[in-house]
Scaffold this active site. Sequence first.
Site, PDB file in Angstrom:
ATOM      1  N   LYS A  20     -43.770 -22.387 -17.937  1.00 41.90           N
ATOM      2  CA  LYS A  20     -43.204 -21.082 -17.959  1.00 41.90           C
ATOM      3  C   LYS A  20     -44.119 -20.110 -17.723  1.00 41.90           C
ATOM      4  O   LYS A  20     -45.000 -20.094 -18.523  1.00 41.90           O
ATOM      5  CB  LYS A  20     -42.305 -21.155 -19.092  1.00 41.90           C
ATOM      6  CG  LYS A  20     -41.058 -20.008 -18.913  1.00 41.90           C
ATOM      7  CD  LYS A  20     -40.027 -20.250 -17.892  1.00 41.90           C
ATOM      8  CE  LYS A  20     -38.719 -20.760 -18.870  1.00 41.90           C
ATOM      9  NZ  LYS A  20     -37.971 -21.270 -18.000  1.00 41.90           N
ATOM     10  N   THR A  68     -39.677 -26.489 -18.784  1.00 41.26           N
ATOM     11  CA  THR A  68     -40.265 -25.210 -18.868  1.00 41.26           C
ATOM     12  C   THR A  68     -39.713 -24.454 -20.039  1.00 41.26           C
ATOM     13  O   THR A  68     -40.355 -23.606 -20.816  1.00 41.26           O
ATOM     14  CB  THR A  68     -40.171 -24.578 -17.449  1.00 41.26           C
ATOM     15  OG1 THR A  68     -39.042 -23.980 -17.191  1.00 41.26           O
ATOM     16  CG2 THR A  68     -40.911 -25.177 -16.356  1.00 41.26           C
ATOM     17  N   ASP A  69     -38.362 -24.689 -20.021  1.00 35.59           N
ATOM     18  CA  ASP A  69     -37.707 -23.992 -21.113  1.00 35.59           C
ATOM     19  C   ASP A  69     -38.498 -24.022 -22.523  1.00 35.59           C
ATOM     20  O   ASP A  69     -38.365 -23.413 -23.369  1.00 35.59           O
ATOM     21  CB  ASP A  69     -36.260 -24.003 -21.135  1.00 35.59           C
ATOM     22  CG  ASP A  69     -35.682 -23.222 -22.152  1.00 35.59           C
ATOM     23  OD1 ASP A  69     -35.360 -22.121 -21.934  1.00 35.59           O
ATOM     24  OD2 ASP A  69     -34.950 -23.769 -22.964  1.00 35.59           O
ATOM     25  N   PHE A 171     -29.549   1.243 -33.748  1.00 33.49           N
ATOM     26  CA  PHE A 171     -28.679   1.693 -32.756  1.00 33.49           C
ATOM     27  C   PHE A 171     -27.177   1.170 -33.003  1.00 33.49           C
ATOM     28  O   PHE A 171     -26.890  -0.022 -32.819  1.00 33.49           O
ATOM     29  CB  PHE A 171     -29.117   1.256 -31.072  1.00 33.49           C
ATOM     30  CG  PHE A 171     -28.145   1.835 -30.016  1.00 33.49           C
ATOM     31  CD1 PHE A 171     -27.955   3.360 -29.934  1.00 33.49           C
ATOM     32  CD2 PHE A 171     -27.317   0.842 -29.224  1.00 33.49           C
ATOM     33  CE1 PHE A 171     -26.926   3.630 -28.932  1.00 33.49           C
ATOM     34  CE2 PHE A 171     -26.534   1.350 -28.237  1.00 33.49           C
ATOM     35  CZ  PHE A 171     -26.568   2.710 -28.055  1.00 33.49           C
ATOM     36  N   ARG A 188     -34.630  -2.073 -35.188  1.00 30.49           N
ATOM     37  CA  ARG A 188     -35.096  -2.603 -33.884  1.00 30.49           C
ATOM     38  C   ARG A 188     -36.360  -1.888 -33.486  1.00 30.49           C
ATOM     39  O   ARG A 188     -36.924  -0.997 -33.861  1.00 30.49           O
ATOM     40  CB  ARG A 188     -33.989  -2.452 -32.857  1.00 30.49           C
ATOM     41  CG  ARG A 188     -33.846  -0.745 -32.524  1.00 30.49           C
ATOM     42  CD  ARG A 188     -32.992  -0.716 -31.348  1.00 30.49           C
ATOM     43  NE  ARG A 188     -32.778   0.735 -30.919  1.00 30.49           N
ATOM     44  CZ  ARG A 188     -32.244   1.331 -30.012  1.00 30.49           C
ATOM     45  NH1 ARG A 188     -31.517   0.595 -29.041  1.00 30.49           N
ATOM     46  NH2 ARG A 188     -32.242   2.507 -29.579  1.00 30.49           N
ATOM     47  N   GLN A 236     -31.796   8.530 -26.636  1.00 30.53           N
ATOM     48  CA  GLN A 236     -31.280   9.860 -26.289  1.00 30.53           C
ATOM     49  C   GLN A 236     -31.562  10.928 -27.183  1.00 30.53           C
ATOM     50  O   GLN A 236     -32.154  12.042 -27.018  1.00 30.53           O
ATOM     51  CB  GLN A 236     -29.722  10.055 -26.161  1.00 30.53           C
ATOM     52  CG  GLN A 236     -29.170   9.311 -24.960  1.00 30.53           C
ATOM     53  CD  GLN A 236     -29.102   7.724 -25.091  1.00 30.53           C
ATOM     54  OE1 GLN A 236     -29.517   7.014 -25.901  1.00 30.53           O
ATOM     55  NE2 GLN A 236     -27.971   7.216 -24.347  1.00 30.53           N
ATOM     56  N   ASN A 262     -35.664   2.464 -21.360  1.00 30.63           N
ATOM     57  CA  ASN A 262     -35.596   1.627 -22.731  1.00 30.63           C
ATOM     58  C   ASN A 262     -36.212   0.288 -22.576  1.00 30.63           C
ATOM     59  O   ASN A 262     -35.566  -0.367 -22.091  1.00 30.63           O
ATOM     60  CB  ASN A 262     -34.046   1.550 -23.114  1.00 30.63           C
ATOM     61  CG  ASN A 262     -34.247   1.306 -24.741  1.00 30.63           C
ATOM     62  OD1 ASN A 262     -35.186   0.834 -25.298  1.00 30.63           O
ATOM     63  ND2 ASN A 262     -32.692   1.277 -25.126  1.00 30.63           N
ATOM     64  N   HIS A 264     -36.786  -3.020 -23.622  1.00 31.47           N
ATOM     65  CA  HIS A 264     -35.935  -3.634 -24.752  1.00 31.47           C
ATOM     66  C   HIS A 264     -36.784  -4.864 -25.280  1.00 31.47           C
ATOM     67  O   HIS A 264     -37.461  -5.541 -24.501  1.00 31.47           O
ATOM     68  CB  HIS A 264     -34.545  -4.481 -23.960  1.00 31.47           C
ATOM     69  CG  HIS A 264     -33.866  -3.348 -23.469  1.00 31.47           C
ATOM     70  ND1 HIS A 264     -33.197  -2.304 -24.449  1.00 31.47           N
ATOM     71  CD2 HIS A 264     -33.135  -3.144 -22.536  1.00 31.47           C
ATOM     72  CE1 HIS A 264     -32.397  -1.581 -23.684  1.00 31.47           C
ATOM     73  NE2 HIS A 264     -32.313  -2.016 -22.262  1.00 31.47           N
TER      74      HIS A 264
HETATM   75  O1  URC Z   1     -31.072   4.131 -27.372  1.00 38.15           O
HETATM   76  C1  URC Z   1     -29.925   3.453 -26.740  1.00 38.15           C
HETATM   77  N1  URC Z   1     -29.287   4.130 -26.222  1.00 38.15           N
HETATM   78  C2  URC Z   1     -28.319   3.561 -25.353  1.00 38.15           C
HETATM   79  O2  URC Z   1     -27.287   4.518 -24.739  1.00 38.15           O
HETATM   80  C3  URC Z   1     -28.347   2.199 -25.313  1.00 38.15           C
HETATM   81  N2  URC Z   1     -27.385   1.401 -24.712  1.00 38.15           N
HETATM   82  C4  URC Z   1     -27.710  -0.012 -25.141  1.00 38.15           C
HETATM   83  O3  URC Z   1     -27.302  -0.985 -24.524  1.00 38.15           O
HETATM   84  N3  URC Z   1     -28.881   0.100 -25.902  1.00 38.15           N
HETATM   85  C5  URC Z   1     -29.083   1.432 -25.920  1.00 38.15           C
HETATM   86  N4  URC Z   1     -30.234   2.164 -26.913  1.00 38.15           N
END
Ligand code: URC
Length: 313
Positions: A20, A68-69, A171, A188, A236, A262, A264
């Site tokens: 992987k 590979t996983d 969030f 998070r 936001q 964002n 993630h």
């Molecule tokens: O800070 C965030 N704003 C979002 O609008 C959003 N949408 C999401 O799926 N995660 C997040 N995180």
Amino acid sequence: MKSGVPRVSAYVLDQNQYGKAENRIVKITRRGNNGGWHDITDLNVSVALRGEFGEVHYSGDNSNCLPTDTTKNTVYAFAKEHGVASAEAFGILLAKHFVTSQPVIHEAQIRVEEYAWDRIPVAGREQQHSFVRKGQEIRTAQVTYSGDTGALQVISGLKELTVLNSTNSEFHGYIKDRYTTLKEAHDRILATKVTARWAHSAAATGREDFDWNRSYEESKRHLLEAFAETYSYSLQQTLFAMAGRVMDNRPEVNEVRLNLPNKHHFLVDLDPFGLKNDNEVYYAADRMYGLIEGTIHREGVKPVIATSDWITA
Ligand SMILES: O=c1[nH]c(=O)c2[nH]c(=O)[nH]c2[nH]1
């Protein structure tokens, strides 16, 4: 059957390897009182296995194939079990593991890229869990001068400024419809690669002695400090706080536009391996990403910064 042994008369399998590639991993290590100081290790780990994989190719017999996983899971589980002392030490652990645990694997190559981070200083003091990716951001400037009106418009900015808070981000409380599967998050990682543009007032652009370099450095500092100091309930909200902080402190700035992908980070499920992931080992996804964008301007000022630029994480 070993690689290189002919199975079909006209051709044979020669060098081959698999594994992987590009396992993006962020490991948070806590220290100090109540674990309040976070250290961050950010890696891109690729695994390549070499060995007795002839039959996997010739006949589809997978009895010698470690998925590979599984190699991916091993990378994440090892980060939890052994920590990451260095890219080299982590690579040695993994390479030896694959070769010594599976007789059909004769050689393992682990390639590691490590991304370096600095702590964000606020008022000159390093923060416990706020980071900025090492390396310079790209500074931008757009100047428009109209011969008709004599108007001079200056939009300063930056891009490629990657920042991360390893805590103080939640969030939840969002709309849930029949397609919503997102779990609410109460602690998070919040990470983004900032693209910022800010427009200067006519008072500033009209001054011959205006210090553009200082204005830039200070605006950048306020963006970073606001990111580090905002306890965030959404990206936001962080966006608004960052833009607002610049305008609170820099009278020459009338408008700020931010594009914040964002970036993630998903907590890796280590339960299947009997390991508890106490917000330590994350998978840093590069796609897809939320893209949070907005213009904030002083009341009564007409916004001038284009909103249509295409920004990618
Ligand atoms: O800070 C965030 N704003 C979002 O609008 C959003 N949408 C999401 O799926 N995660 C997040 N995180």
